[in-house]
Design an enzyme around this catalytic site. Structure first.
Site, PDB file in Angstrom:
ATOM      1  N   ARG A   1       0.849  -1.196   0.000  1.00  0.00           N
ATOM      2  CA  ARG A   1       0.000   0.000   0.000  1.00  0.00           C
ATOM      3  C   ARG A   1       0.879   1.239   0.000  1.00  0.00           C
ATOM      4  O   ARG A   1       1.775   1.366   0.839  1.00  0.00           O
ATOM      5  CB  ARG A   1      -0.930   0.013   1.220  1.00  0.00           C
ATOM      6  CG  ARG A   1      -1.972  -1.095   1.174  1.00  0.00           C
ATOM      7  CD  ARG A   1      -2.872  -1.096   2.400  1.00  0.00           C
ATOM      8  NE  ARG A   1      -3.784  -2.224   2.332  1.00  0.00           N
ATOM      9  CZ  ARG A   1      -5.099  -2.122   2.108  1.00  0.00           C
ATOM     10  NH1 ARG A   1      -5.649  -0.940   1.937  1.00  0.00           N
ATOM     11  NH2 ARG A   1      -5.858  -3.197   2.051  1.00  0.00           N
TER      12      ARG A   1
ATOM     13  N   GLU B   1       0.869   4.011   1.260  1.00  0.00           N
ATOM     14  CA  GLU B   1       0.353   4.844   2.348  1.00  0.00           C
ATOM     15  C   GLU B   1       1.168   6.129   2.459  1.00  0.00           C
ATOM     16  O   GLU B   1       2.396   6.112   2.403  1.00  0.00           O
ATOM     17  CB  GLU B   1       0.465   4.088   3.675  1.00  0.00           C
ATOM     18  CG  GLU B   1      -0.355   2.814   3.728  1.00  0.00           C
ATOM     19  CD  GLU B   1      -1.513   2.922   4.700  1.00  0.00           C
ATOM     20  OE1 GLU B   1      -1.912   4.054   5.009  1.00  0.00           O
ATOM     21  OE2 GLU B   1      -1.993   1.872   5.124  1.00  0.00           O
TER      22      GLU B   1
ATOM     23  N   ARG C   1       2.948   2.715  13.288  1.00  0.00           N
ATOM     24  CA  ARG C   1       2.100   1.533  13.080  1.00  0.00           C
ATOM     25  C   ARG C   1       1.730   1.304  11.609  1.00  0.00           C
ATOM     26  O   ARG C   1       0.870   0.487  11.320  1.00  0.00           O
ATOM     27  CB  ARG C   1       0.834   1.635  13.924  1.00  0.00           C
ATOM     28  CG  ARG C   1      -0.058   2.826  13.621  1.00  0.00           C
ATOM     29  CD  ARG C   1      -1.317   2.780  14.463  1.00  0.00           C
ATOM     30  NE  ARG C   1      -2.258   3.829  14.116  1.00  0.00           N
ATOM     31  CZ  ARG C   1      -3.509   3.873  14.517  1.00  0.00           C
ATOM     32  NH1 ARG C   1      -3.991   2.898  15.266  1.00  0.00           N
ATOM     33  NH2 ARG C   1      -4.302   4.860  14.163  1.00  0.00           N
ATOM     34  N   HIS C   2       2.376   2.042  10.688  1.00  0.00           N
ATOM     35  CA  HIS C   2       2.071   1.881   9.271  1.00  0.00           C
ATOM     36  C   HIS C   2       3.300   1.387   8.502  1.00  0.00           C
ATOM     37  O   HIS C   2       4.423   1.803   8.790  1.00  0.00           O
ATOM     38  CB  HIS C   2       1.600   3.198   8.655  1.00  0.00           C
ATOM     39  CG  HIS C   2       0.201   3.567   9.018  1.00  0.00           C
ATOM     40  ND1 HIS C   2      -0.091   4.388  10.087  1.00  0.00           N
ATOM     41  CD2 HIS C   2      -0.983   3.219   8.470  1.00  0.00           C
ATOM     42  CE1 HIS C   2      -1.414   4.530  10.174  1.00  0.00           C
ATOM     43  NE2 HIS C   2      -1.971   3.825   9.215  1.00  0.00           N
TER      44      HIS C   2
ATOM     45  N   GLU D   1      -6.528  -1.047  15.481  1.00  0.00           N
ATOM     46  CA  GLU D   1      -7.266  -2.017  14.665  1.00  0.00           C
ATOM     47  C   GLU D   1      -6.329  -3.120  14.189  1.00  0.00           C
ATOM     48  O   GLU D   1      -5.217  -2.861  13.741  1.00  0.00           O
ATOM     49  CB  GLU D   1      -7.879  -1.307  13.452  1.00  0.00           C
ATOM     50  CG  GLU D   1      -8.581  -2.239  12.473  1.00  0.00           C
ATOM     51  CD  GLU D   1      -8.930  -1.546  11.164  1.00  0.00           C
ATOM     52  OE1 GLU D   1      -9.005  -2.246  10.136  1.00  0.00           O
ATOM     53  OE2 GLU D   1      -9.089  -0.302  11.173  1.00  0.00           O
TER      54      GLU D   1
ATOM     55  N   SER E   1      -9.975  -6.324   9.563  1.00  0.00           N
ATOM     56  CA  SER E   1     -11.167  -5.799   8.881  1.00  0.00           C
ATOM     57  C   SER E   1     -11.811  -6.955   8.132  1.00  0.00           C
ATOM     58  O   SER E   1     -11.127  -7.747   7.477  1.00  0.00           O
ATOM     59  CB  SER E   1     -10.773  -4.684   7.910  1.00  0.00           C
ATOM     60  OG  SER E   1     -11.911  -4.155   7.273  1.00  0.00           O
TER      61      SER E   1
ATOM     62  N   ARG F   1       0.989  -6.123  13.006  1.00  0.00           N
ATOM     63  CA  ARG F   1       0.220  -5.491  14.086  1.00  0.00           C
ATOM     64  C   ARG F   1      -0.119  -6.496  15.187  1.00  0.00           C
ATOM     65  O   ARG F   1      -0.153  -6.146  16.368  1.00  0.00           O
ATOM     66  CB  ARG F   1      -1.046  -4.854  13.536  1.00  0.00           C
ATOM     67  CG  ARG F   1      -0.788  -3.588  12.739  1.00  0.00           C
ATOM     68  CD  ARG F   1      -2.064  -2.823  12.470  1.00  0.00           C
ATOM     69  NE  ARG F   1      -1.799  -1.542  11.832  1.00  0.00           N
ATOM     70  CZ  ARG F   1      -2.664  -0.541  11.756  1.00  0.00           C
ATOM     71  NH1 ARG F   1      -3.885  -0.693  12.278  1.00  0.00           N
ATOM     72  NH2 ARG F   1      -2.341   0.595  11.170  1.00  0.00           N
TER      73      ARG F   1
END
Length: 434
Positions: free
Chosen positions: A211, A213, A219-220, A357, A360, A408
Site C-alpha cells: 500500500r 500509504e 504503526r504503518h 485495529e 477488517s 500489528r
C-alpha cells in the site's frame, strides 16, 4: 560442521566442538574468559594463561568481538559460569574475523537508535531481545496456520502483481509490466473470494500486501504481511468466530512454546492468552462510548470514521480485544454486503486490540447485480474487474472473511513501540534498503 555441539547441549565430562560468535572477552590477568554465543545460548571458554599454549591464548584473547570461532575442548562444571559449565579449550580456530569497528553493539550494552538497527539488521538480530521477537513471530504464524487447518481451510497463494487495484484509490503502487501498467496488490481480497466459489470453499493465505500509504507512523508500513481468511456459507458472525479462534490460538501458541523468549523480553509474568469471547459492539455503541469518554474535541456522529484518539479512548474503556460491528454501508468497501433489513447498515466488522485495529472483515456481496451496483456507487468501473465480477454469474455462494495484519498482531502482543520492530527488513516511505 558435522561434529558441532550447540552450547546449550554441552554437558560436563564431554569433549565438544562449539562454534559461534565472540560475544565478550574478559581478561582478569592470569585467567581470562571468552563468551561464545550461538543459536542456543552462550558458553564460557576459560583461558588459564600460565598453563596453556601461548599461541592458543593469544589467538583466543586477540580475536575481535563478533568474530566467528570454533572451539574444541573439555566441558567442566563451573557454578560461577553464566550457564553452570565452561570449556577448557584444546584448540580455537578463527573462522571469520569481524571488523573491530562495529556499527552497533550486539551485546546491548550500548544502545542504538532504530534507524541504525534497521540499517544493520543482521547484527541487530544477534541481540537476544531482537531475536526473541522473530522467534515469537514464527510461532505466531505456525499457530495461525494450525488454527486455519483445524477450521478445514486450505492454504492458497494469490498474485501480488495485478492489473487493477483491490480497492482502487491512491494507495496503489504502479509498476511497468512488459510495457503495460500494473500494480502491486493491496490485498488478496478478490482472489480469495473467487476461491470460495471454487471447489475449495474455505481458504486462507499468509503473504505480503503493498500500500502506497502516505502515513509515516509507528504503526504503518508500505509492505506488510496479511493473514487472510474466507469461507463459503459463512455469515459475518461466523467469520468473527473464526477470527477470535485464530487470534486466541496465536496467543496460546506463544504462551505454550515461547516461554524462554517471553522471559528474555521481560513479558513472562504478564503475558496471557485472551480468555473467553471478545466483546462485540455495534458501530453506534462504539461512537456513543467514545463520546462518553470526553477524550475528543468534537463529538462523533453517524458516518464518521473512528479517529486514532477515539480508538485509543474506546480501547482503554473496553480493556481487551473486541469487535466493532454494523458499520455504515457508505464507509465500507464495495464488496461488503449490507444487512438484508437495512441497506444503510453493512455486515462489515473490525477486530480491535485496545491500542489499534487488527482486522477488517465482513460478509461479502455474492449477488452479481448488487455487486456491480456497489462498484458504481464507489466510482469504480466494473468492466475493469470483469475477471472477478463475471464469476458471480456462475453460482457464487454466500461467504464471509477477513484480513489480519501480521505485524500489528505481533506488535500488540508484545507491546512493541514501533511496528518496524516486528519486520526483518521494513519498507516504508524512507526505507528501501536493506
Amino acid at each position: 560442521m558435522d561434529d558441532r555441539t550447540y552450547t546449550a547441549d554441552a554437558e560436563p565430562g564431554e569433549t565438544v566442538t562449539v562454534a559461534g560468535w565472540v560475544h565478550e572477552i574478559r581478561d582478569l590477568g592470569g585467567i581470562a574468559f571468552l563468551i561464545l554465543r550461538d543459536q542456543s545460548g552462550k558458553i564460557q571458554v576459560k583461558f588459564e594463561k600460565d598453563e596453556m599454549d601461548d599461541d592458543l591464548v593469544e589467538t583466543g584473547l586477540g580475536v575481535h568481538r563478533e568474530s566467528v570461532v570454533a572451539v574444541t575442548g573439555d566441558v567442566e562444571e563451573e557454578p560461577r559460569a553464566p550457564t553452570g559449565v565452561e570449556i577448557t579449550p584444546d584448540s580455537l580456530d578463527v573462522v571469520a574475523e569481524a571488523d573491530p569497528e562495529l556499527p552497533l553493539d550486539p551485546s546491548g550494552k550500548v544502545d542504538a537508535d532504530l534507524s541504525t538497527r534497521l540499517d544493520n539488521r543482521t547484527l541487530d538480530l544477534r541481540k537476544d531481545e531482537v531475536k526473541a521477537i522473530f522467534e515469537i513471530r514464527a510461532e505466531v504464524l505456525r499457530s495461525v496456520r494450525e488454527a486455519f487447518r483445524n477450521l478445514d481451510a486450505t492454504e492458497i497463494n494469490t498474485p501480488k502483481i495485478v492489473a487493477t487495484g483491490t480497492e482502487g484509490g491512491t494507495e496503489l503502487f504502479p509498476i511497468t509490466y512488459f510495457g503495460r501498467e500494473a500494480f502491486m496488490n493491496q490485498s488478496p481480497q478478490l482472489f480469495k473470494q473467487l476461491m470460495v466459489g471454487s471447489g475449495l470453499e474455505r481458504v486462507f493465505e499468509i503473504g505480503p500486501i503493498f500500500r502506497a500509504e502516505e502515513h509515516n507512523t509507528p504503526r504503518h508500513l508500505n509492505e506488510a504481511t496479511s493473514i487472510d481468511f474466507e469461507s463459503a456459507f459463512y455469515d459475518h458472525t461466523e467469520a468473527m468466530d473464526a477470527c477470535e479462534t485464530v487470534v486466541t490460538a496465536a496467543y496460546e501458541g506463544v504462551a505454550e512454546n515461547c516461554a524462554e523468549q517471553l522471559e528474555t523480553l521481560d513479558l513472562a509474568d504478564e503475558f496471557e492468552a485472551p480468555d473467553g469471547e471478545f466483546p462485540r459492539l455495534t458501530y453506534e455503541e462504539a461512537i456513543e462510548r467514545i463520546n462518553a469518554t470526553g477524550e475528543l474535541d468534537e463529538q462523533l456522529v453517524w458516518g464518521d470514521d473512528l479517529p486514532t484518539e477515539g480508538e485509543h479512548a474506546l480501547g482503554q474503556d473496553v480493556g481487551e480485544h473486541y469487535f466493532i460491528t454494523d458499520w455504515p454501508s457508505e464507509i465500507k468497501p464495495f464488496y461488503i454486503k449490507d444487512h438484508d433489513d437495512d441497506e444503510q447498515l453493512s455486515t462489515g466488522f473490525d477486530m480491535m486490540h485496545p491500542t489499534m485495529e487488527l482486522v477488517s472483515g465482513g460478509q461479502r456481496e455474492h449477488r452479481y447485480d448488487h455487486l456491480v451496483e456497489g462498484f458504481e456507487q464507489q466510482g469504480l468501473d466494473p468492466e475493469q474487474f470483469d475477471y472477478y465480477t463475471k464469476m458471480f454469474k456462475y453460482g457464487m455462494p454466500p461467504h464471509a472473511g477477513w484480513g489480519l495484519g501480521g505485524e500489528r498482531l505481533v506488535m500488540t502482543m508484545l507491546g512493541l513501540g514501533n511496528i518496524r520492530e516486528a519486520v526483518l527488513f521494513p519498507r516504508d516511505r524512507q526505507r528501501l534498503s536493506p
